[in-house]
Design a protein around this motif. Structure first.
Motif, PDB file in Angstrom:
ATOM      1  N   ASP A  95       0.801  -1.231   0.000  1.00 55.95           N
ATOM      2  CA  ASP A  95       0.000   0.000   0.000  1.00 55.95           C
ATOM      3  C   ASP A  95       0.834   1.282   0.000  1.00 55.95           C
ATOM      4  OD1 ASP A  95      -2.431  -1.211  -0.114  1.00 55.95           O
ATOM      5  OD2 ASP A  95      -2.904  -1.026   2.013  1.00 55.95           O
ATOM      6  N   GLY A  96       2.154   1.159  -0.041  1.00 55.88           N
ATOM      7  CA  GLY A  96       2.992   2.353  -0.039  1.00 55.88           C
ATOM      8  C   GLY A  96       2.998   3.044  -1.393  1.00 55.88           C
ATOM      9  N   ARG A  97       3.635   4.198  -1.440  1.00 52.96           N
ATOM     10  CA  ARG A  97       3.833   4.940  -2.682  1.00 52.96           C
ATOM     11  C   ARG A  97       5.333   5.114  -2.923  1.00 52.96           C
ATOM     12  NH1 ARG A  97      -0.715   3.877  -5.101  1.00 52.96           N
ATOM     13  NH2 ARG A  97      -2.401   5.393  -4.921  1.00 52.96           N
ATOM     14  N   PRO A  98       5.753   5.181  -4.200  1.00 47.29           N
ATOM     15  CA  PRO A  98       7.181   5.218  -4.533  1.00 47.29           C
ATOM     16  C   PRO A  98       7.919   6.400  -3.908  1.00 47.29           C
ATOM     17  CG  PRO A  98       5.855   4.833  -6.486  1.00 47.29           C
ATOM     18  CD  PRO A  98       4.911   5.202  -5.398  1.00 47.29           C
ATOM     19  N   ASN A  99       9.211   6.214  -3.722  1.00 46.87           N
ATOM     20  CA  ASN A  99      10.064   7.262  -3.159  1.00 46.87           C
ATOM     21  C   ASN A  99      10.861   8.002  -4.225  1.00 46.87           C
ATOM     22  OD1 ASN A  99       9.383   6.723  -0.438  1.00 46.87           O
ATOM     23  ND2 ASN A  99      10.806   4.989  -0.396  1.00 46.87           N
ATOM     24  N   GLY A 100      10.589   7.732  -5.508  1.00 41.76           N
ATOM     25  CA  GLY A 100      11.367   8.344  -6.585  1.00 41.76           C
ATOM     26  C   GLY A 100      11.315   9.869  -6.581  1.00 41.76           C
ATOM     27  N   PHE A 101      12.304  10.468  -7.229  1.00 46.61           N
ATOM     28  CA  PHE A 101      12.471  11.924  -7.259  1.00 46.61           C
ATOM     29  C   PHE A 101      11.209  12.648  -7.727  1.00 46.61           C
ATOM     30  CE2 PHE A 101      13.318  15.556 -10.077  1.00 46.61           C
ATOM     31  CZ  PHE A 101      13.812  16.464  -9.150  1.00 46.61           C
ATOM     32  N   ILE A 102      10.593  12.162  -8.797  1.00 46.99           N
ATOM     33  CA  ILE A 102       9.489  12.894  -9.415  1.00 46.99           C
ATOM     34  C   ILE A 102       8.271  12.959  -8.506  1.00 46.99           C
ATOM     35  CG2 ILE A 102       8.259  11.007 -10.595  1.00 46.99           C
ATOM     36  CD1 ILE A 102       9.317  14.351 -12.185  1.00 46.99           C
ATOM     37  N   PHE A 103       8.122  11.969  -7.615  1.00 45.06           N
ATOM     38  CA  PHE A 103       6.924  11.900  -6.773  1.00 45.06           C
ATOM     39  C   PHE A 103       6.960  12.884  -5.605  1.00 45.06           C
ATOM     40  CE2 PHE A 103       7.486   7.623  -8.665  1.00 45.06           C
ATOM     41  CZ  PHE A 103       6.407   7.687  -9.527  1.00 45.06           C
ATOM     42  N   SER A 104       8.123  13.394  -5.300  1.00 42.59           N
ATOM     43  CA  SER A 104       8.224  14.474  -4.308  1.00 42.59           C
ATOM     44  C   SER A 104       8.393  15.823  -5.005  1.00 42.59           C
ATOM     45  CB  SER A 104       9.388  14.224  -3.347  1.00 42.59           C
ATOM     46  OG  SER A 104      10.614  14.100  -4.056  1.00 42.59           O
ATOM     47  N   HIS A 105       9.010  15.818  -6.176  1.00 48.55           N
ATOM     48  CA  HIS A 105       9.226  17.061  -6.923  1.00 48.55           C
ATOM     49  C   HIS A 105       7.896  17.698  -7.323  1.00 48.55           C
ATOM     50  CE1 HIS A 105      11.359  19.952  -9.325  1.00 48.55           C
ATOM     51  NE2 HIS A 105      10.799  19.545 -10.458  1.00 48.55           N
ATOM     52  N   ARG A 106       6.884  16.889  -7.594  1.00 47.93           N
ATOM     53  CA  ARG A 106       5.571  17.388  -8.032  1.00 47.93           C
ATOM     54  C   ARG A 106       4.875  18.198  -6.939  1.00 47.93           C
ATOM     55  NH1 ARG A 106       1.360  14.480  -6.101  1.00 47.93           N
ATOM     56  NH2 ARG A 106      -0.005  15.036  -7.828  1.00 47.93           N
ATOM     57  N   THR A 107       5.259  17.995  -5.685  1.00 47.41           N
ATOM     58  CA  THR A 107       4.659  18.748  -4.582  1.00 47.41           C
ATOM     59  C   THR A 107       5.738  19.487  -3.787  1.00 47.41           C
ATOM     60  OG1 THR A 107       4.592  16.637  -3.373  1.00 47.41           O
ATOM     61  CG2 THR A 107       2.520  17.437  -4.310  1.00 47.41           C
ATOM     62  N   MET A 108       6.569  20.174  -4.519  1.00 41.74           N
ATOM     63  CA  MET A 108       7.563  21.089  -3.965  1.00 41.74           C
ATOM     64  C   MET A 108       8.573  20.432  -3.036  1.00 41.74           C
ATOM     65  SD  MET A 108       6.728  23.858  -5.549  1.00 41.74           S
ATOM     66  CE  MET A 108       6.116  22.879  -6.919  1.00 41.74           C
ATOM     67  N   GLY A 109       9.102  19.269  -3.456  1.00 38.09           N
ATOM     68  CA  GLY A 109      10.240  18.665  -2.775  1.00 38.09           C
ATOM     69  C   GLY A 109       9.926  17.705  -1.653  1.00 38.09           C
ATOM     70  N   GLU A 110       8.656  17.476  -1.376  1.00 38.58           N
ATOM     71  CA  GLU A 110       8.271  16.542  -0.314  1.00 38.58           C
ATOM     72  C   GLU A 110       6.982  15.845  -0.745  1.00 38.58           C
ATOM     73  OE1 GLU A 110       6.558  16.903   4.227  1.00 38.58           O
ATOM     74  OE2 GLU A 110       8.241  18.192   3.664  1.00 38.58           O
ATOM     75  N   LYS A 111       6.867  14.545  -0.416  1.00 35.09           N
ATOM     76  CA  LYS A 111       5.641  13.830  -0.764  1.00 35.09           C
ATOM     77  C   LYS A 111       4.492  14.365   0.089  1.00 35.09           C
ATOM     78  CE  LYS A 111       6.696   9.427  -0.450  1.00 35.09           C
ATOM     79  NZ  LYS A 111       6.488   7.970  -0.621  1.00 35.09           N
ATOM     80  N   ARG A 112       3.538  14.998  -0.590  1.00 35.44           N
ATOM     81  CA  ARG A 112       2.394  15.601   0.092  1.00 35.44           C
ATOM     82  C   ARG A 112       1.103  15.199  -0.618  1.00 35.44           C
ATOM     83  NH1 ARG A 112       6.120  20.206   0.049  1.00 35.44           N
ATOM     84  NH2 ARG A 112       6.658  20.806   2.198  1.00 35.44           N
ATOM     85  N   GLY A 113      -0.027  15.437   0.045  1.00 35.65           N
ATOM     86  CA  GLY A 113      -1.326  15.206  -0.569  1.00 35.65           C
ATOM     87  C   GLY A 113      -1.868  13.821  -0.286  1.00 35.65           C
ATOM     88  N   ILE A 114      -2.590  13.263  -1.276  1.00 36.70           N
ATOM     89  CA  ILE A 114      -3.253  11.966  -1.123  1.00 36.70           C
ATOM     90  C   ILE A 114      -2.701  10.932  -2.098  1.00 36.70           C
ATOM     91  CG2 ILE A 114      -5.468  10.750  -1.238  1.00 36.70           C
ATOM     92  CD1 ILE A 114      -6.850  13.358  -0.561  1.00 36.70           C
ATOM     93  N   LEU A 115      -2.545  11.306  -3.357  1.00 33.16           N
ATOM     94  CA  LEU A 115      -2.226  10.337  -4.402  1.00 33.16           C
ATOM     95  C   LEU A 115      -0.899   9.632  -4.206  1.00 33.16           C
ATOM     96  CD1 LEU A 115      -3.404  12.150  -7.674  1.00 33.16           C
ATOM     97  CD2 LEU A 115      -4.614  10.429  -6.325  1.00 33.16           C
ATOM     98  N   PHE A 116       0.143  10.372  -3.812  1.00 29.87           N
ATOM     99  CA  PHE A 116       1.486   9.797  -3.775  1.00 29.87           C
ATOM    100  C   PHE A 116       2.088   9.780  -2.365  1.00 29.87           C
ATOM    101  CE2 PHE A 116       0.867  11.032  -8.176  1.00 29.87           C
ATOM    102  CZ  PHE A 116       1.312   9.901  -8.843  1.00 29.87           C
ATOM    103  N   THR A 117       1.238   9.733  -1.352  1.00 30.29           N
ATOM    104  CA  THR A 117       1.714   9.600   0.027  1.00 30.29           C
ATOM    105  C   THR A 117       1.261   8.252   0.577  1.00 30.29           C
ATOM    106  OG1 THR A 117      -0.270  10.749   0.833  1.00 30.29           O
ATOM    107  CG2 THR A 117       1.721  12.073   0.494  1.00 30.29           C
ATOM    108  N   ASP A 118       1.813   7.873   1.722  1.00 35.57           N
ATOM    109  CA  ASP A 118       1.388   6.655   2.395  1.00 35.57           C
ATOM    110  C   ASP A 118       1.500   6.853   3.900  1.00 35.57           C
ATOM    111  OD1 ASP A 118       4.204   6.313   2.886  1.00 35.57           O
ATOM    112  OD2 ASP A 118       4.381   5.316   0.947  1.00 35.57           O
ATOM    113  N   GLY A 119       1.248   5.798   4.661  1.00 35.11           N
ATOM    114  CA  GLY A 119       1.356   5.898   6.113  1.00 35.11           C
ATOM    115  C   GLY A 119       0.364   6.886   6.708  1.00 35.11           C
TER     116      GLY A 119
END
Length: 496
Positions: A95-119
């Protein structure tokens, strides 16, 4: 000198280790050192026409669980076939989401929101969004009335457009109307879709370009993120970053405007309710409710809701345009159950099995989301006997389920009758999973289905869709991107 030699040796060893495939690693093409399977995937996508078809081709060659290594990113595992897909989506360790660069870059450098976050971040944001949207009526009569209002506005725009001749890009007409139905919940007001306001049009175009120029594997920058320092233009980094900034700026402005105009105890929409949530958790040091998260949540709900729902409507009109037999049967059912003057209603949906079957067949064959959004293994585990290490990225290949020949018989054909039983009733086939399954199933499914049904019913009540004289039927395989979008072609629309 020795330090340099040691560094080179370490790099070579690392490259060889990454390139080597243990017996317990899922089968797949071997690829090349460093770039691994990037070129293999690029060639296969070019040959098949889309990433979705490429994943299905890999499944045919290597089996239900395929392993790819794409540059420096964590391995990518493609899971195909209903049994493996349902198992993977139902297991919490995936159920996790990837840690790749693009998945944090899309939300200003940190994984935020619903689609690409987990935990905890994902659980808190999802729980809040579901509760809030339900309170604002996204499943009730109020939401139905708003959707119908937008559908009526769209009909008027189409009537005016028809007078000028054929419609050249139908999805552009519908996108603003779909946006309005969602934005009334998120931002608390509605756009005049007839005015085509530049600010919202620019945001929609930025969203569309971003989706069409990306794919679920993350793209080159995600596979080889160091390229952003070497060739930021050629690698696509500059264009991607500019689009992300434009989208972020749009929602940041909305949040800022709400913050200035909100009144204590008055909750106009999700943004106001989120500010209340921030205040409630202001002394909680472990809280993930803040303005940056709010902007990311808005961006996620907007992006996922508008694009996929609009594509569903676009594909439906596209298929009905090239399948006049099916369109005639939908027209007959609508005339018999609703008539041409009464507004459609969710309550009457069960009385229209053929329209439901048509919408289901569109979702099955168009495969707007050929895979789920990427998942991530949160621990070392196994799938189909193969080792899946922590942080491996995993894609559930939904297209492989929707195109399974043993179950569907003729999956390549557009045939709504497959969803109608001998008694003329709609079949809710469990093999149709366009919104995914498990805990990470799309939270907007109910709203998306309601918009899809009501918009199509309203349009088919009033219009007939056909190809202009002399125009050949277009290919309906869709245009590749993060999702599949309907082809752009001329449609002759006439009032009924």
């Amino acid at each position: 000198m020795w330090i340099f030699i040691i560094f080179i040796v370490v790099c070579v060893v690392k490259i060889l280790i990454d390139w080597w495939r243990p017996k317990t690693f899922p089968p797949g093409p071997r690829g090349l050192p460093i770039i691994s399977n990037i070129l293999d995937l690029k060639r296969l996508v070019k040959k098949t026409g889309s990433h979705g078809v490429a994943w299905c081709q890999l499944a045919k060659e290597y089996g239900p669980v395929v392993g790819l290594r794409l540059g420096l990113a964590d391995p990518l595992i493609i899971v195909s076939g209903r049994q493996a897909v349902i198992e993977m989506l139902g297991r919490s360790e995936f159920d996790g989401r990837p840690n790749g660069f693009i998945f944090s870059h899309r939300t200003m450098g940190e994984k935020r929101g619903i689609l690409f976050t987990d935990g905890k971040v994902w659980m808190d944001q999802r729980r809040f969004s579901l509760r809030c949207l339900k309170e604002f009526g996204w499943c009730g009569q109020t939401m139905e009335n708003l959707i119908l209002e937008d559908a009526e506005s769209l009909k008027k725009i189409i009537e005016d457009t028809c007078k000028e001749g054929v419609v050249k890009n139908f999805s552009e007409l519908t996108s603003l109307a779909v946006l309005n139905s969602l934005w009334s919940l998120l931002g608390g007001y509605r756009y005049d879709i007839a005015k085509c306001e530049p600010k919202i049009l620019d945001t929609l175009r930025t969203l569309n370009n971003s989706i069409k120029d990306s794919n679920v594997s993350g793209g080159l920058i995600n596979h080889l993120p160091f390229l952003r320092y070497i060739i930021p233009g050629l690698s696509g980094y500059n264009a991607i970053t500019e689009r992300y900034k434009q989208m972020w700026s749009f929602f940041a402005d909305e949040v800022r405007s709400h913050k200035e105009s909100r009144k204590l105890g008055v909750y106009r929409d999700l943004i106001d309710a989120y500010f209340k949530e921030i205040e409630t958790h202001q002394h909680d040091t472990e809280s993930y409710f803040n303005e940056m998260q709010l902007i990311a949540v808005l961006k996620d709900l907007f992006s996922a809701g508008v694009d996929t729902t609009n594509n569903s409507i676009g594909f439906t009109i596209g298929y009905l345009t090239i399948e006049p037999r099916v369109q005639a049967k939908v027209h007959e059912e609508l005339d018999r159950v609703i008539g041409r003057e009464n507004l459609p209603s969710i309550i009457l949906r069960a009385s229209m099995p053929y329209l439901n079957a048509t919408l289901a067949e569109v979702l099955r064959l168009s495969n707007i989301g050929p895979t789920t959004i990427p998942h991530r293994a949160t621990m070392d585990t196994k799938l189909n006997g193969y080792d899946i290490k922590k942080n491996y990225t995993i894609l559930a290949n939904l297209m492989s389920v929707h195109q399974d020949k043993e179950h569907w018989g003729d999956p390549e054909n557009f045939r709504p009758e497959r969803f109608i039983d001998d008694n003329g009733l709609f079949i809710n086939d469990s093999w149709l999973i366009p919104f995914g399954a498990g805990r990470r199933k799309c939270l907007g499914e109910v709203l998306a289905r309601n918009i899809h049904f009501l918009f199509v019913a309203c349009l088919l009540q009033k219009f007939k869709f056909a190809l202009p004289p002399g125009q050949n039927p277009p290919s309906m395989t869709g245009m590749d991107g993060f999702t599949l979008s309907p082809p752009v072609f001329n449609i002759l629309i006439t009032p009924r």
